[in-house]
Scaffold this active site. Structure first.
Site, PDB file in Angstrom:
ATOM      1  N   THR A  34      42.350 -20.104 -84.776  1.00  0.00           N
ATOM      2  CA  THR A  34      43.819 -20.087 -84.777  1.00  0.00           C
ATOM      3  C   THR A  34      44.426 -21.471 -84.880  1.00  0.00           C
ATOM      4  O   THR A  34      45.601 -21.613 -85.202  1.00  0.00           O
ATOM      5  CB  THR A  34      44.345 -19.421 -83.487  1.00  0.00           C
ATOM      6  OG1 THR A  34      43.914 -20.182 -82.346  1.00  0.00           O
ATOM      7  CG2 THR A  34      43.840 -17.993 -83.372  1.00  0.00           C
ATOM      8  N   CYS A  42      45.472 -18.419 -70.081  1.00  0.00           N
ATOM      9  CA  CYS A  42      46.299 -17.817 -71.124  1.00  0.00           C
ATOM     10  C   CYS A  42      46.021 -16.309 -71.222  1.00  0.00           C
ATOM     11  O   CYS A  42      44.865 -15.878 -71.257  1.00  0.00           O
ATOM     12  CB  CYS A  42      46.022 -18.474 -72.467  1.00  0.00           C
ATOM     13  SG  CYS A  42      47.056 -17.829 -73.819  1.00  0.00           S
ATOM     14  N   ARG A  45      43.978 -12.627 -75.850  1.00  0.00           N
ATOM     15  CA  ARG A  45      42.605 -12.129 -75.881  1.00  0.00           C
ATOM     16  C   ARG A  45      41.616 -13.290 -75.856  1.00  0.00           C
ATOM     17  O   ARG A  45      41.791 -14.303 -76.544  1.00  0.00           O
ATOM     18  CB  ARG A  45      42.379 -11.288 -77.140  1.00  0.00           C
ATOM     19  CG  ARG A  45      41.013 -10.603 -77.187  1.00  0.00           C
ATOM     20  CD  ARG A  45      40.881  -9.746 -78.416  1.00  0.00           C
ATOM     21  NE  ARG A  45      40.901 -10.562 -79.640  1.00  0.00           N
ATOM     22  CZ  ARG A  45      40.805 -10.058 -80.866  1.00  0.00           C
ATOM     23  NH1 ARG A  45      40.730  -8.739 -81.032  1.00  0.00           N
ATOM     24  NH2 ARG A  45      40.811 -10.841 -81.912  1.00  0.00           N
ATOM     25  N   ARG A  67      47.284 -27.401 -82.086  1.00  0.00           N
ATOM     26  CA  ARG A  67      48.665 -27.410 -81.591  1.00  0.00           C
ATOM     27  C   ARG A  67      48.773 -26.527 -80.352  1.00  0.00           C
ATOM     28  O   ARG A  67      47.933 -25.645 -80.113  1.00  0.00           O
ATOM     29  CB  ARG A  67      49.630 -26.917 -82.667  1.00  0.00           C
ATOM     30  CG  ARG A  67      49.432 -25.479 -83.088  1.00  0.00           C
ATOM     31  CD  ARG A  67      50.385 -25.081 -84.210  1.00  0.00           C
ATOM     32  NE  ARG A  67      50.290 -23.672 -84.551  1.00  0.00           N
ATOM     33  CZ  ARG A  67      49.412 -23.157 -85.384  1.00  0.00           C
ATOM     34  NH1 ARG A  67      48.520 -23.956 -85.959  1.00  0.00           N
ATOM     35  NH2 ARG A  67      49.398 -21.861 -85.636  1.00  0.00           N
ATOM     36  N   CYS A  72      51.425 -19.650 -73.618  1.00  0.00           N
ATOM     37  CA  CYS A  72      51.080 -20.118 -72.271  1.00  0.00           C
ATOM     38  C   CYS A  72      51.545 -21.537 -71.978  1.00  0.00           C
ATOM     39  O   CYS A  72      51.436 -21.997 -70.844  1.00  0.00           O
ATOM     40  CB  CYS A  72      49.573 -20.010 -72.036  1.00  0.00           C
ATOM     41  SG  CYS A  72      48.562 -21.182 -72.971  1.00  0.00           S
ATOM     42  N   TRP A 432      45.536 -50.049 -39.848  1.00  0.00           N
ATOM     43  CA  TRP A 432      46.456 -48.915 -39.819  1.00  0.00           C
ATOM     44  C   TRP A 432      47.470 -49.021 -40.959  1.00  0.00           C
ATOM     45  O   TRP A 432      47.703 -48.051 -41.694  1.00  0.00           O
ATOM     46  CB  TRP A 432      47.196 -48.854 -38.478  1.00  0.00           C
ATOM     47  CG  TRP A 432      48.102 -47.654 -38.345  1.00  0.00           C
ATOM     48  CD1 TRP A 432      47.786 -46.450 -37.795  1.00  0.00           C
ATOM     49  CD2 TRP A 432      49.468 -47.549 -38.802  1.00  0.00           C
ATOM     50  NE1 TRP A 432      48.872 -45.588 -37.868  1.00  0.00           N
ATOM     51  CE2 TRP A 432      49.910 -46.239 -38.484  1.00  0.00           C
ATOM     52  CE3 TRP A 432      50.348 -48.417 -39.435  1.00  0.00           C
ATOM     53  CZ2 TRP A 432      51.199 -45.797 -38.782  1.00  0.00           C
ATOM     54  CZ3 TRP A 432      51.638 -47.982 -39.746  1.00  0.00           C
ATOM     55  CH2 TRP A 432      52.049 -46.680 -39.406  1.00  0.00           C
ATOM     56  N   TYR A 436      47.577 -46.492 -44.159  1.00  0.00           N
ATOM     57  CA  TYR A 436      48.773 -45.665 -44.355  1.00  0.00           C
ATOM     58  C   TYR A 436      49.349 -45.897 -45.753  1.00  0.00           C
ATOM     59  O   TYR A 436      49.768 -44.941 -46.435  1.00  0.00           O
ATOM     60  CB  TYR A 436      49.814 -45.996 -43.289  1.00  0.00           C
ATOM     61  CG  TYR A 436      51.024 -45.096 -43.315  1.00  0.00           C
ATOM     62  CD1 TYR A 436      51.042 -43.903 -42.609  1.00  0.00           C
ATOM     63  CD2 TYR A 436      52.164 -45.423 -44.063  1.00  0.00           C
ATOM     64  CE1 TYR A 436      52.154 -43.058 -42.629  1.00  0.00           C
ATOM     65  CE2 TYR A 436      53.267 -44.596 -44.103  1.00  0.00           C
ATOM     66  CZ  TYR A 436      53.263 -43.421 -43.383  1.00  0.00           C
ATOM     67  OH  TYR A 436      54.362 -42.594 -43.414  1.00  0.00           O
ATOM     68  N   ASP A 452      46.136 -44.298 -34.543  1.00  0.00           N
ATOM     69  CA  ASP A 452      47.510 -43.829 -34.424  1.00  0.00           C
ATOM     70  C   ASP A 452      47.690 -43.122 -33.076  1.00  0.00           C
ATOM     71  O   ASP A 452      46.934 -42.210 -32.729  1.00  0.00           O
ATOM     72  CB  ASP A 452      47.824 -42.875 -35.577  1.00  0.00           C
ATOM     73  CG  ASP A 452      49.280 -42.463 -35.613  1.00  0.00           C
ATOM     74  OD1 ASP A 452      50.059 -43.121 -36.305  1.00  0.00           O
ATOM     75  OD2 ASP A 452      49.627 -41.472 -34.940  1.00  0.00           O
TER      76      ASP A 452
END
Length: 504
Positions: A34, A42, A45, A67, A72, A432, A436, A452
């Site tokens: 295709t 998708c 089929r 393409r 979908c 620390w 973070y 902490d």
């Protein structure tokens, strides 16, 4: 399988045969008969095994001459969660490309950020992702353009430049090649909500998504003038490459939309108001970082929910994310401000810095008045004038200087370990703070903060005869998410903004 990728052909085909949504955005299926490529889930089929190839990115499928499927919409999926988990060169480069760096600084600029020569980076990305940096940037522009065409009323000429195209001709040719449709034809098929006077986008996230708890975290830490929040939404200012902007997010819980085949995709509505439309792609990518949009919540939750100590917290908040950032420098500076003070105290100090050193902007969102001060501005401030202890003031100005001159880069380009070492070399920056920053600014999924104070207290409270002692080592590689589940128990609900907040 593509000759350049590292995809397991049999595993990919099994995922396609079962329409497993967990792999949407992780790889793409191209069908030779295709000439189109699809997401694994998708509904069309399932093609015969001999008619398909698998690609690690949409750009790889484009480069092979396929393409996008109109059914979908394979490029409208969250990115691969592996980009943050592995944080290898390819993943770091993808983050920068999505931010529009190639459009602004070219391939040479991208190569400098990740520490490779342009030629070697091109070879590496082609090997890992099936396409070079220019092709990856082109795919990002096309996807941004399609979203803007289908969800806004922007004139198509404005869409072209907002998406990062250099010319309208390039815009038209690219969309025809990738989508087999002209921009006008794509607009005729619009499915999203129309907007006027703003760029409104639906940002894809994997479900479940604990949007309300993310809102509560952001609202609990918001800086006056830069951020504002109320039940159901959060807004903030944005300092972008070409100008300022604002974003308003609708943050609500998105339930698990998966079926037996795996995880689903939901959408967070974001309304942007931008000084320069060329910042559209950068703004949307930075907000997606804030949302931790590419996280795979099912993988995280399944692992953490099996822990005897943490399991109940995980099941009570499915899809909890680690809030990211829209500006790494801002996150680091706010982290230093918050050292050894309460959240309320840190917000107050940060608000004073914004009022004194931030750039004022015009905004239609009440309460959004300033951009957060940039690193160069704070690097020039006398630390003794800052509303904090002198040692912390010196640490903040020293960090700002390192950010301003490039000794520390928090744009997700450099290696995380290199960034951590650079941070720890700065006076006043300890483990620390560095960890973070790695979690929030660099998107590190496996950070834990054993020193902490709140975490230490919560770990003691979670110790049970049935579950035993909490063991953070069992939570790898998702300790950042485990940390958020612990902190989540402390987050108050988001309050409505006061009249004084709206007038500031």
């Amino acid at each position: 399988m593509t000759p350049t990728g590292h995809l397991d052909t049999e595993a990919c085909y099994r995922a396609v045969s079962s329409r497993d949504r967990r792999f949407d955005g992780v790889f793409y299926t191209a069908v030779r008969t295709t000439g189109i490529y699809c997401r694994p889930s998708c509904p069309a089929r399932t093609p015969a095994p001999g008619n398909v190839t698998f690609h690690p990115t949409a750009a790889s499928a484009h480069a092979a001459g396929f393409r996008a499927c109109k059914r979908c919409l394979p490029d409208a999926t969250p990115g691969s969660p592996e980009w943050d988990v592995a944080a290898d060169v390819a993943g770091r480069a993808m983050r920068l490309i999505a931010d529009g760096l190639v459009d602004r600084e070219g391939v040479d600029g991208l190569a400098r950020r990740v520490g490779y020569t342009p030629r070697h980076l091109g070879r590496l990305l082609t090997q890992e992702l099936g396409a070079g940096p220019l092709a990856l940037a082109r795919a990002r522009r096309a996807q941004s353009a399609r979203v803007l065409i289908e969800t806004t009323d922007l004139p198509l000429t404005d869409v072209a430049f907002a998406a990062g195209f250099a010319s309208v001709r390039q815009f038209n040719e690219t969309l025809r090649e990738i989508y087999a449709s002209s921009p006008s034809e794509l607009r005729g098929r619009r499915t999203g909500a129309r907007s006027a006077g703003a760029v409104t986008m639906r940002l894809p996230v994997r479900t479940p998504f604990a949007g309300r708890r993310m809102l509560d975290f952001l609202a609990h830490h918001l800086v006056p003038g830069v951020e504002v929040a109320a039940p159901g939404w959060y807004a903030r200012t944005l300092d972008l490459p070409h100008g300022s902007g604002t974003v308003r997010l609708e943050l609500v819980d998105l339930p698990d939309t998966s079926d037996r085949s795996g995880g689903g995709t939901g959408f967070v509505t974001a309304e942007f108001r931008l000084e320069d439309l060329r910042d559209t792609a950068a703004a949307s990518e930075r907000v997606r970082r804030l949302l931790d949009a590419d996280c795979d919540p099912r993988a995280v939750d399944e692992h953490l929910a099996a822990d005897p100590v943490l399991g109940d917290l995980v099941r009570a908040a499915p899809g909890l994310r680690v809030p990211g950032q829209v500006d790494g420098d801002e996150t680091a500076i706010r982290t230093v401000i918050g050292q050894q003070v309460s959240v309320t105290g840190a917000r107050t100090v940060a608000g004073r810095l914004v009022a004194e050193h931030g750039r004022a902007i015009q905004s239609e969102v009440p309460g959004l008045t300033h951009l957060f001060p940039d690193a160069a501005t704070l690097a020039a401030v006398d630390p003794t004038t800052l509303p904090m202890p002198r040692a912390r003031g010196r640490a903040l100005v020293g960090l700002a200087a390192a950010l301003a001159d490039g000794r520390v880069l928090l744009d997700r380009g450099p290696d995380r370990d290199d960034v951590r070492r650079a941070l720890l070399e700065l006076p006043g920056i300890g483990p620390w703070t560095a960890d973070y920053v790695a979690m929030r600014a660099l998107g590190h999924p496996d950070v834990f903060l054993p020193t902490d104070l709140a975490v230490r207290r919560l770990l003691v409270e979670l110790t049970t005869p049935e579950g035993g002692d909490p063991d953070p080592e069992r939570w790898r590689p998702w300790r950042s998410y485990a940390l958020m589940h612990l902190w989540n128990t402390l987050m108050p609900d988001t309050p409505a903004p006061s009249r004084a907040d709206e007038e500031n």
